[in-house]
Design an enzyme around this catalytic site. Structure first.
Site, PDB file in Angstrom:
ATOM      1  N   ASP A  96       0.781  -1.244   0.000  1.00  8.51           N
ATOM      2  CA  ASP A  96       0.000   0.000   0.000  1.00  8.51           C
ATOM      3  C   ASP A  96       0.815   1.299   0.000  1.00  8.51           C
ATOM      4  O   ASP A  96       1.774   1.424   0.770  1.00  8.51           O
ATOM      5  CB  ASP A  96      -0.864   0.091   1.250  1.00  8.51           C
ATOM      6  CG  ASP A  96      -1.564  -1.190   1.618  1.00  8.51           C
ATOM      7  OD1 ASP A  96      -1.448  -2.180   0.894  1.00  8.51           O
ATOM      8  OD2 ASP A  96      -2.240  -1.196   2.661  1.00  8.51           O
ATOM      9  N   GLU A 131     -10.500  -2.159   4.256  1.00 11.46           N
ATOM     10  CA  GLU A 131      -9.123  -1.708   4.476  1.00 11.46           C
ATOM     11  C   GLU A 131      -8.932  -0.334   3.828  1.00 11.46           C
ATOM     12  O   GLU A 131      -9.691   0.059   2.937  1.00 11.46           O
ATOM     13  CB  GLU A 131      -8.127  -2.711   3.870  1.00 11.46           C
ATOM     14  CG  GLU A 131      -8.213  -4.097   4.503  1.00 11.46           C
ATOM     15  CD  GLU A 131      -7.129  -5.072   4.044  1.00 11.46           C
ATOM     16  OE1 GLU A 131      -6.539  -5.744   4.902  1.00 11.46           O
ATOM     17  OE2 GLU A 131      -6.871  -5.170   2.830  1.00 11.46           O
TER      18      GLU A 131
HETATM   19  C1  FRU Z   1      -3.931  -3.618   2.688  1.00 12.81           C
HETATM   20  C2  FRU Z   1      -3.339  -4.022   4.026  1.00 12.81           C
HETATM   21  C3  FRU Z   1      -3.692  -3.023   5.102  1.00 12.81           C
HETATM   22  C4  FRU Z   1      -2.588  -3.197   6.100  1.00 12.81           C
HETATM   23  C5  FRU Z   1      -1.400  -3.449   5.196  1.00 12.81           C
HETATM   24  C6  FRU Z   1      -0.372  -4.384   5.783  1.00 12.81           C
HETATM   25  O1  FRU Z   1      -3.257  -4.135   1.598  1.00 12.81           O
HETATM   26  O2  FRU Z   1      -3.762  -5.332   4.375  1.00 12.81           O
HETATM   27  O3  FRU Z   1      -4.991  -3.183   5.649  1.00 12.81           O
HETATM   28  O4  FRU Z   1      -2.402  -2.052   6.890  1.00 12.81           O
HETATM   29  O5  FRU Z   1      -1.915  -4.013   4.006  1.00 12.81           O
HETATM   30  O6  FRU Z   1       0.761  -4.446   4.983  1.00 12.81           O
END
Ligand code: FRU
Length: 513
Positions: A49, A231
């Site tokens: 992300d 998310e």
């Molecule tokens: C989304 C996610 C988020 C989390 C991060 C962990 O892709 O699952 O919810 O903060 O990646 O790397």
């Protein structure tokens, strides 16, 4: 994601590990096969992300979920890069490292102009990062309160960071998936608003100092796509084009259950009164119908209030398996978001910034008339570094990009079914995961004009298709063994097909001189 977490739990240690980030000589020049030439990708190691997207003192910051020691997900850090135009990026040292409270999961960053946090020193305005602490020990012990929210600040425009000693600033009373804080300044209430996800819905909090937070409302327990946990939320205003009406948009990513399988990003259009977000939207809306645009969020503090979005160009279904080395994953192009009202429906458009298009050569558009059932073809040196654009009436056609190995990617318009289809089943390497190339991806088209404008941004390992300057978007990764060189358009309709303004514009690499 949970499977993932379990899988790495053994390897994971909640300690400071400080690897050195460096590019090899070849990667500095973007010479590795499949290395994106005009998209951001980590120098080496694993990325997911985008985090902490914020503009400050002439610089766009891109922090991102980063594991420098392998090309698979691991103890999360915040990687860091900066840019003046969001096209040419400079890699910076890692900004945030895991510590004894946990890994550093996704979050956002703000410029605390008024020093509400008290972190300012010697007149230096603090940048404040708000992130999720994920305690691996807590998760392994079977607890449900292992995700809490922390903050850190920087007084040197993001180069070095200090974590707040009072962390976490927001605890957890037993919500298993409580994460990904997006914070923004709300002028009307002179306060900070945080939107956080809590499993299948979002929670809003308010603060005056970025340290003390009150839950002011919840959204979405009964609304939206729920194929996976919610998310990476984002909440921001947009003015409806051609009016002075302000609406609020809530972006929510879901790890699985997207329209074409796996991860995808939905949005809600509604109103925010400083406390509560409401939307009377009943149908799901997808920001991008492709398989590879996830966890995207927008910039805080842009110079003229533009809403600029960047997504992670992958999908949790197969993200750990894609065939690139020594890095894995890339970001989407930076895209400007805008809001249109079409037949009583609000549609969020997303289209690359003009800085991207300015990397493309200027060419002259041409017209082609293709008889029913016939093809038109042309050869190019490298279609994997190109912007292919044209306008076409709403008639059935198929556009294919292919190479001498017989690998190809195709875009089809099925006008009577109102479907845009993207076919990567034979695009190159697909066998690293069965979900990658097992089906055509579709976008269900509504309210379409009779003439369609199509812009296709091709990079070494991706395709981004924009219909009508962002009304519909499809982003997919591709891994051809050699670049595509042939462009072919097939008229699948019963009448003549008039292609207008056909242009194939080579795109300059931002890495090679
Ligand atoms: C989304 C996610 C988020 C989390 C991060 C962990 O892709 O699952 O919810 O903060 O990646 O790397």
């Amino acid at each position: 994601m949970l499977i993932l977490l379990a899988a790495i739990s053994v390897a994971c240690k909640e300690i400071q590990d400080k690897p050195v980030v460096s590019r090899t000589d070849t990667s500095a020049k973007f010479e590795e096969p499949l290395r994106p030439q005009f998209h951001f990708s980590p120098p080496s190691g694993w990325g997911n992300d985008p985090n902490g997207l914020v503009y400050h003192e002439g610089v766009y910051h891109l922090f991102y979920q980063y594991y420098p020691n392998a090309t698979v997900w691991g103890p999360m850090h915040w990687g860091h890069a900066v840019s003046k135009d969001m096209v040419q990026w400079e890699h910076k040292p890692i900004a945030l490292f895991p510590d004894n409270k946990g890994m550093i999961f996704s979050g956002s960053a703000v410029v605390d102009h008024q020093n509400t946090s008290g972190f300012a020193k010697d007149g230096k305005v603090p940048l404040v990062a708000i992130f999720t602490y994920h305690s691996m020990q807590g998760e392994k012990s079977g607890a449900t309160d292992f995700q809490t929210q922390g903050i850190a600040y920087s007084l040197d425009n993001g180069d070095t960071w200090a974590k707040y000693e009072g962390n976490p600033v927001l605890g957890n009373n037993g919500v298993k998936d409580l994460r990904d804080p997006k914070v923004f300044w709300h002028e009307e209430t002179q306060s900070w608003i945080m939107v956080l996800v809590a499993g299948d819905h979002a929670k809003l909090y308010r603060s005056k100092n970025l340290k003390d937070w009150d839950n002011i409302s919840d959204f979405g327990e009964e609304q939206g796509a729920k194929g996976g946990v919610w998310e990476c939320p984002d909440l921001f205003p947009l003015i409806v084009e051609g009016t002075d009406v302000k609406k609020w948009v809530l972006i929510i990513s879901i790890g699985s259950g997207g329209p074409n399988g796996g991860s995808a990003t939905q949005y809600f259009v509604g109103d925010f009164d400083g406390t509560t977000f409401t939307s009377d939207q009943t149908q799901y809306k997808w920001l991008d119908w492709g398989a590879d645009n996830y966890a995207g969020v927008t910039y805080n503090n842009t110079p003229n209030g533009e809403r600029i979005f960047i997504g992670w160009m992958s999908n949790w279904q197969y993200a750990l398996k894609t065939p690139t080395t020594p890095w894995r994953s890339a970001m989407t192009l930076p895209r400007k978001l805008s809001l249109q009202k079409i037949d009583d429906e609000y549609v969020v458009y997303n289209y690359p910034l003009s800085a991207v298009e300015s990397l493309a050569d200027v060419t002259k558009g041409k017209e082609e008339i293709i008889s029913a059932g016939e093809n038109y073809a042309e050869q190019h040196e490298n279609l994997n570094n190109a912007l292919v654009s044209f306008t076409v009436p709403k008639q059935d056609f198929k556009l294919s990009l292919s190479n001498e190995k017989g690998e190809k990617t195709a875009l089809l318009l099925d006008a009577s079914s109102n479907l845009l289809l993207l076919d990567r089943t034979q695009s190159g390497s697909t066998d690293f995961h069965y979900e990658f190339g097992n089906k055509l991806h579709y976008a269900a088209l509504e309210n379409l004009s009779n003439t369609l404008e199509i812009d296709i941004f091709m990079d070494a390992s991706s395709i981004e298709v924009f219909l009508n300057k962002g009304q519909y978007v499809m982003t997919d990764q591709l891994f051809p063994s050699v670049p595509y060189t042939q462009l072919e358009i097939e008229n699948l309709s019963t009448g003549e097909l008039h292609i207008k303004d056909l242009q194939v514009r080579p795109i300059r690499s931002v890495g090679l001189d």
